[in-house]
Design an enzyme around this catalytic site. Structure first.
Site, mmCIF file in Angstrom:
data_model
loop_
_atom_site.group_PDB
_atom_site.id
_atom_site.type_symbol
_atom_site.label_atom_id
_atom_site.label_comp_id
_atom_site.label_asym_id
_atom_site.label_seq_id
_atom_site.Cartn_x
_atom_site.Cartn_y
_atom_site.Cartn_z
ATOM 1 N N ARG A 34 -44.207 11.230 -4.520
ATOM 2 C CA ARG A 34 -45.480 11.339 -5.731
ATOM 3 C C ARG A 34 -46.260 10.104 -5.514
ATOM 4 O O ARG A 34 -47.271 10.043 -6.224
ATOM 5 C CB ARG A 34 -44.516 10.944 -7.145
ATOM 6 N N TYR A 69 -31.483 0.956 -7.689
ATOM 7 C CA TYR A 69 -32.469 1.762 -6.972
ATOM 8 C C TYR A 69 -33.646 0.781 -6.512
ATOM 9 O O TYR A 69 -33.959 0.177 -7.176
ATOM 10 C CB TYR A 69 -32.880 2.884 -7.984
HETATM 11 C C1 UD1 Z 1 -33.596 8.655 -10.937
HETATM 12 C C2 UD1 Z 1 -32.437 9.284 -11.769
HETATM 13 C C3 UD1 Z 1 -33.003 9.084 -13.293
HETATM 14 C C4 UD1 Z 1 -33.444 7.844 -13.760
HETATM 15 C C5 UD1 Z 1 -34.313 7.401 -12.800
HETATM 16 C C6 UD1 Z 1 -34.639 5.834 -13.018
HETATM 17 C C7 UD1 Z 1 -31.126 10.488 -10.224
HETATM 18 C C8 UD1 Z 1 -30.738 11.916 -10.083
HETATM 19 N N1 UD1 Z 1 -32.031 10.276 -11.213
HETATM 20 O O1 UD1 Z 1 -34.549 9.496 -11.104
HETATM 21 O O2 UD1 Z 1 -31.505 9.563 -14.122
HETATM 22 O O3 UD1 Z 1 -33.613 8.011 -15.028
HETATM 23 O O4 UD1 Z 1 -33.915 7.278 -11.343
HETATM 24 O O5 UD1 Z 1 -35.673 5.351 -12.465
HETATM 25 O O6 UD1 Z 1 -30.481 9.818 -9.728
HETATM 26 N N2 UD1 Z 1 -33.119 8.017 -3.013
HETATM 27 C C9 UD1 Z 1 -32.353 8.003 -1.946
HETATM 28 N N3 UD1 Z 1 -32.017 9.266 -1.394
HETATM 29 C C10 UD1 Z 1 -32.429 10.279 -2.056
HETATM 30 C C11 UD1 Z 1 -33.181 10.114 -3.265
HETATM 31 C C12 UD1 Z 1 -33.383 9.146 -3.720
HETATM 32 O O7 UD1 Z 1 -32.202 6.868 -1.456
HETATM 33 O O8 UD1 Z 1 -32.157 11.383 -1.307
HETATM 34 C C13 UD1 Z 1 -33.447 6.768 -3.775
HETATM 35 C C14 UD1 Z 1 -35.033 6.553 -3.968
HETATM 36 O O9 UD1 Z 1 -35.657 5.754 -2.723
HETATM 37 C C15 UD1 Z 1 -35.071 5.545 -5.111
HETATM 38 C C16 UD1 Z 1 -33.997 6.180 -5.815
HETATM 39 O O10 UD1 Z 1 -32.994 6.438 -5.120
HETATM 40 O O11 UD1 Z 1 -35.357 4.281 -4.757
HETATM 41 C C17 UD1 Z 1 -34.287 6.975 -7.074
HETATM 42 O O12 UD1 Z 1 -34.524 8.055 -6.254
HETATM 43 P P1 UD1 Z 1 -36.086 8.806 -7.171
HETATM 44 O O13 UD1 Z 1 -36.307 10.207 -6.310
HETATM 45 O O14 UD1 Z 1 -36.976 7.781 -7.696
HETATM 46 O O15 UD1 Z 1 -35.315 9.408 -8.810
HETATM 47 P P2 UD1 Z 1 -35.925 9.532 -10.057
HETATM 48 O O16 UD1 Z 1 -36.418 10.862 -10.211
HETATM 49 O O17 UD1 Z 1 -36.618 8.180 -10.384
HETATM 50 MG MG MG Z 2 -37.441 6.660 -9.288
#
Ligand code: UD1
Ligand code: MG
Length: 470
Positions: A28, A113
């Protein structure tokens, strides 16, 4: 009936392992930069999360990073963390799993995160306290705009049931105000067990970490949600708009902190503070000031509108008028600088120096009460005290190949429009006539002129326009 989780409890002060999820592609963002490397107040998002983690003094911190993010590892090469590669981005649950082999069962694991940079350390400490050694604890919040967050689903009596991601939520679930911050804490052995049970049955076909909530409840582990007092702290950064919102929140925090230390801000919304900034008493900052730490402002310093200071210290009572740019420089006390002055690296001003508009100083020392008031360049120079440098004077420090030094003794007076061709020395108390080009040393106490004499041509006539040929 799944086996009850109680066997995997750990002592409530069990060692803490922190896992930071930072492997997401950040689609995004529409950027070539990994998302967690996007700058917030000049530093990568991830650096804020690492800082928070360090404050909790964990046994170990792991960062889960993605393929192609080697640059990120290099950037944080000195951080005391272990790196775990998530080669394929299969979701937050899968990401955590990549770090889990290194986390012992008798630790508590705290998940942060990489794109949630503004958490307050107090909230994390509270979460750690309520989690104890047996619960799953998560940090929730109720932001005004819930777009993009997972929602916390509760039963009729308010008991927590599960987290549903926005994309998987029904219209009714989307109207829930309480959202998931992503911060989660549980005994490591339990977490490992739940992660093994995750299935990618959702809109994104990903292994959602958030599904561990329902799994924990099914195994009769207590799940506690701590609601953040201030929703701004759980703000996630997924796109440029949220990045700008996080920047605004950070700006507000830094401004509030300065005001609580006694600084007057003409408009707290128009000040950017980055890095470490220390202040004395009764400092005043006008609008659109950018302070890029380390910056120290001593007592009674006043900074005018549109000034940028990076890596600088300013002595007591000094005033910077509008539009000054100061980088890697030291300014003494009681100085008057600007408007429109530029101090470049290794400019050192003693007390009571006056610098005026369109004056540039680089790698130079200027002694007490000396003045360079208009349109001058001072580079690679050492200027004594009470020197007056006239308007439009230049130290010619560069011969096209090398830089040379200019020395001006105390009490010297340099007339306007002089070129001081370095290497050159002007003695104490010397006077240099205006418009001189000084190529050899000028003795102390004497008047030195280096310009052609003025002549007047008596018979000269100004040409007149000839009439056009008919
Ligand atoms: C996630 C949460 C959501 C929460 C939100 C808060 C999940 C499924 N959802 O959504 O409930 O409200 O964060 O900000 O967890 N990442 C990895 N590997 C992956 C996918 C993601 O390392 O395969 C990391 C990303 O770099 C990021 C974090 O995990 O730092 C969150 O991932 P992101 O895709 O931003 O999740 P959100 O849609 O924000
Ligand atoms: Mg996020």
């Amino acid at each position: 009936m799944p086996r009850k989780d109680s066997s995997e409890r750990v002592p409530k002060d069990a060692p803490l392992s922190i896992v930071i999820l930072a492997a997401g592609r950040g689609t995004r963002m529409q950027s070539d930069l990994p998302k967690v490397m996007q700058p917030l107040a000049g530093a990568p998002l991830l650096s804020y999360v690492l800082e928070l983690a360090a404050q909790l003094e964990p046994a170990m911190t792991y960062v889960v990073y993605g393929d192609g993010a080697e640059r990120m590892r290099e950037h944080f090469a000195n951080a005391p963390v272990h790196w775990a590669l998530q080669a394929e981005q299969l979701g937050t649950g899968h990401a955590l799993l990549q770090a889990m082999p290194a986390v012992p069962d008798n630790h508590r694991v705290l998940v942060l995160y990489g794109d949630v940079p503004l958490l307050r350390i107090e909230s994390l400490r509270e979460l750690i306290a309520v989690a104890g050694g047996r619960n799953l604890a998560l940090l929730s919040a109720a932001p005004a705009d819930t777009t993009g967050y997972g929602r916390i689903v509760r039963g009729a009596r308010g008991a927590l049931l599960r987290i549903v991601e926005e994309r998987d939520a029904t219209a009714r679930e989307r109207s829930i105000r309480e959202v998931n911050s992503g911060v989660l804490l549980a005994p490591a052995g339990l977490m490992r067990k739940w992660l093994g049970q995750l299935r990618p049955r959702n809109a994104q076909r990903e292994y959602y970490l958030t599904d561990v909530v329902a799994l924990a409840l099914r195994a009769r582990t207590r799940v506690v949600a701590v609601m953040a007092d201030d929703a701004a702290e759980v703000q996630g950064v997924n796109d440029r708009l949220q990045l700008a919102e996080a920047e605004a929140e950070y700006r507000r925090r830094r401004a509030r902190a300065l005001m609580s230390q006694g600084v007057t801000l003409i408009d707290p919304a128009r000040l950017d503070v980055r890095g470490e900034v220390t202040v004395g008493r009764d400092v005043l900052l006008d609008v659109n000031v950018v302070l890029h730490g380390p910056v120290h402002l001593a007592d009674r310093v006043r900074i005018g509108p549109n000034c940028v200071l990076a890596n600088a210290s300013v002595g007591p009572g000094t005033v910077l008028y509008a539009n000054c740019v100061v980088q890697n420089a030291q300014i003494g006390g009681g100085c008057e600088i600007g408007p429109f002055t530029r101090l470049r690296p290794h400019a050192r001003l003693a007390d009571g120096v006056h610098l005026g508009n369109f004056v540039e100083v680089k790698n130079s020392v200027i002694g007490e009460r000396s003045k360079v008031n208009h349109l001058s360049y001072v580079g690679d120079s050492e200027i004594g005290s009470r020197v007056n440098v006239g308007a439009g004077t230049i130290t010619c420090n560069y011969d096209g190949a090398n830089k040379w030094r200019t020395e001006i003794g105390s009490g010297a007076f340099i007339g306007s429009g002089c070129m001081l061709v370095a290497p050159v020395k002007v003695g104490d108390g010397a006077t240099i006539g205006a418009g001189s080009t000084i190529t050899s040393d000028a003795p102390a106490g004497k008047l030195t002129l280096a310009r052609s004499r003025q002549v007047t041509i008596e018979q000269w006539e100004r040409p007149i326009k000839r009439p056009p040929k008919p």
